[in-house]
Design a protein around this motif. Sequence first.
Motif, PDB file in Angstrom:
ATOM      1  N   LEU A   9       0.841  -1.180   0.000  1.00 45.55           N
ATOM      2  CA  LEU A   9       0.000   0.000   0.000  1.00 45.55           C
ATOM      3  C   LEU A   9       0.886   1.243   0.000  1.00 45.55           C
ATOM      4  N   GLU A  17       3.807  13.170   8.257  1.00 45.58           N
ATOM      5  CA  GLU A  17       2.857  12.076   8.394  1.00 45.58           C
ATOM      6  C   GLU A  17       3.563  10.726   8.372  1.00 45.58           C
ATOM      7  N   CYS A  21       3.575   7.874  11.311  1.00 40.99           N
ATOM      8  CA  CYS A  21       3.190   6.482  11.071  1.00 40.99           C
ATOM      9  C   CYS A  21       4.282   5.515  11.504  1.00 40.99           C
ATOM     10  N   ASP A  24       4.455   4.540  15.061  1.00 42.16           N
ATOM     11  CA  ASP A  24       3.299   3.809  15.585  1.00 42.16           C
ATOM     12  C   ASP A  24       3.449   2.325  15.264  1.00 42.16           C
ATOM     13  N   GLU A  26       1.506  -0.154  15.734  1.00 44.30           N
ATOM     14  CA  GLU A  26       0.287  -0.727  15.167  1.00 44.30           C
ATOM     15  C   GLU A  26       0.196  -0.438  13.667  1.00 44.30           C
ATOM     16  N   TRP A  27       0.530   0.774  13.266  1.00 47.83           N
ATOM     17  CA  TRP A  27       0.506   1.099  11.832  1.00 47.83           C
ATOM     18  C   TRP A  27       1.538   0.258  11.086  1.00 47.83           C
ATOM     19  N   ARG A  28       2.735   0.119  11.662  1.00 51.11           N
ATOM     20  CA  ARG A  28       3.787  -0.633  10.986  1.00 51.11           C
ATOM     21  C   ARG A  28       3.375  -2.079  10.727  1.00 51.11           C
ATOM     22  N   PHE A  30       0.041  -3.416  10.909  1.00 56.71           N
ATOM     23  CA  PHE A  30      -1.296  -3.701  10.400  1.00 56.71           C
ATOM     24  C   PHE A  30      -1.636  -2.973   9.095  1.00 56.71           C
ATOM     25  N   SER A  31      -0.834  -1.991   8.705  1.00 60.14           N
ATOM     26  CA  SER A  31      -1.213  -1.184   7.545  1.00 60.14           C
ATOM     27  C   SER A  31      -0.956  -1.894   6.220  1.00 60.14           C
ATOM     28  N   CYS A  33       1.797  -1.557   4.656  1.00 54.83           N
ATOM     29  CA  CYS A  33       2.650  -0.630   3.898  1.00 54.83           C
ATOM     30  C   CYS A  33       4.136  -0.909   4.047  1.00 54.83           C
ATOM     31  N   LYS A  53      -0.132  -8.669   6.513  1.00 56.76           N
ATOM     32  CA  LYS A  53      -1.198  -8.207   7.395  1.00 56.76           C
ATOM     33  C   LYS A  53      -1.571  -9.379   8.287  1.00 56.76           C
TER      34      LYS A  53
END
Length: 523
Positions: A9, A17, A21, A24, A26-28, A30-31, A33, A53
């Motif tokens: 993604l 921004e 990210c 974080d 959680e972002w690393r 679950f995103s 990306c 994921k």
Amino acid sequence: MALHVEPLLQLPTNEAELARCLADPEWRLFSGCLYKIMIKGDDGEICAVIPFKPNRAQRRFIVRLWHRNIILKARQLGFTTLIAILWLDHALFNANQRCGIIAQDRDAAKVIFRDKVKFAYQNLPPEIRECFPLGADNADELLFSHNNSSVRVATSMRSGTIHRLHISEFGKICAKFPDKAAEVVTGSIPAVPTNGVLVIESTAEGREGEFFELVQRSEGLDASKAKLTPKDYRFHFYAWWQEPKYRLDSGTVSVSIKQHEYFDGIEVLMGCKIDPDQRAWYVATQEADFSGKEERMWQEFPSTPDEAFQISTEGNYYAKDMITLRKRGGVTRVPVLDLPVNTFWDIGNSDGCAVWFHQELRGEDRFIDYYEAHNEDLRHYVKELKDLGYLFGTHYLPHDAEHKRLGDYNRSTQDMLQDLLPGQQFVIVPRITELINGIQQTRKQLKGAYFDADKAKKGIERIEGYKKKFSRADNRYVDQPNKANGCSEGADALRQWAQAKELGMLDTSTPKYEEPPPPDWRL
């Protein structure tokens, strides 16, 4: 087959921004990306590269993550992949951290390092990977120069502090390499500090060894709802029916009434719902992958925690016999009857001694109790027998009790026991020429035996854990008993019963009342 690669993604284009990210966790994770993983086909070839994921089981584990963790699981739920990503992420974003994964053997360690840890690092977005340069890239370790943290995969880790440690397939390590398992317990696990994270994960591999004992203790804590300390293990169980991908079209698989009864029982026991497509997948997998063997499904795809350990694994002498015995209800409540109690012994010098307690009713062998101890003399066992308060019949001893010398007494074990239990009857079971013949006799006699599920629980574990030695050189089990796992005494004591019965040494006759002869009228 063409390799399918799914793009990550889009990363945030705004520098502020992106920094927010990346800070974080959680972002690393679950995103989708940041990290990529490879998917292999049935032939072992890479067929897809996709953004990572966490799946449902992995998300559930992340939420429940504790300082010390035990995972008992079905196969192919991706926990090694998850931990590899977690450890890599922790090392990238935290300074001076040592993260390790212990694999069952060198080949497994090489694959985990290459296909999970290193692959995820090399497939980071280029602009992100540039921020995390390597200080060292060894055959089993990545060391990052920007913060002095590392991720290593090996078969053992003893030196220094390990802030994050994952032990993969620990059940297999315990079963095949008990020395290595002991080294992990005494060396690697203590290297994890109280504020670190330890994850031990495996499918089941029999009812003995460090993994089984850790599962038993952690499951007990979980059942009691006890508040865990950082040194306590949190129990995690992941059944096959919790995995959404384990399903097939129910119209293509025939499920018998007996199999439906099994699934219905699991639903009641576990408070779950197993739909027709899930049932179809289970039945088809059992038939196609495990030749219809229930015991292999229980081990590799358990429905309950107890079921995972319900079998004895490859290399165990009485695997099929105990499965058959359990299925016919041979492990149950066995009340003590108003009958004499026979005992069957295996006696060691200073290591272990095991005693089975047995009653016979109309040809039915009923094992009402079991006792074992280690590094005790004969007086200890005699006291235990007296404390039980049974009315004893005959005590059956192994052949070497007739001649073995203990200590400096220069007397046989049989003589010493006879003095300690005056008036009791002791019988020597003759030596058998080949051990396998005695094992075959035991298998034969187990067909009609019953064991008390509570009082004989430890003895049952010994029978199910009695296995062959594993040869590292040949990578197979050899036909010699493994005396290191503590099961041989209990199994050998039971074998005395089978051999005695084969020889007709068990007195199954019931004394009958006979009228005295009439008096002689001539006297």
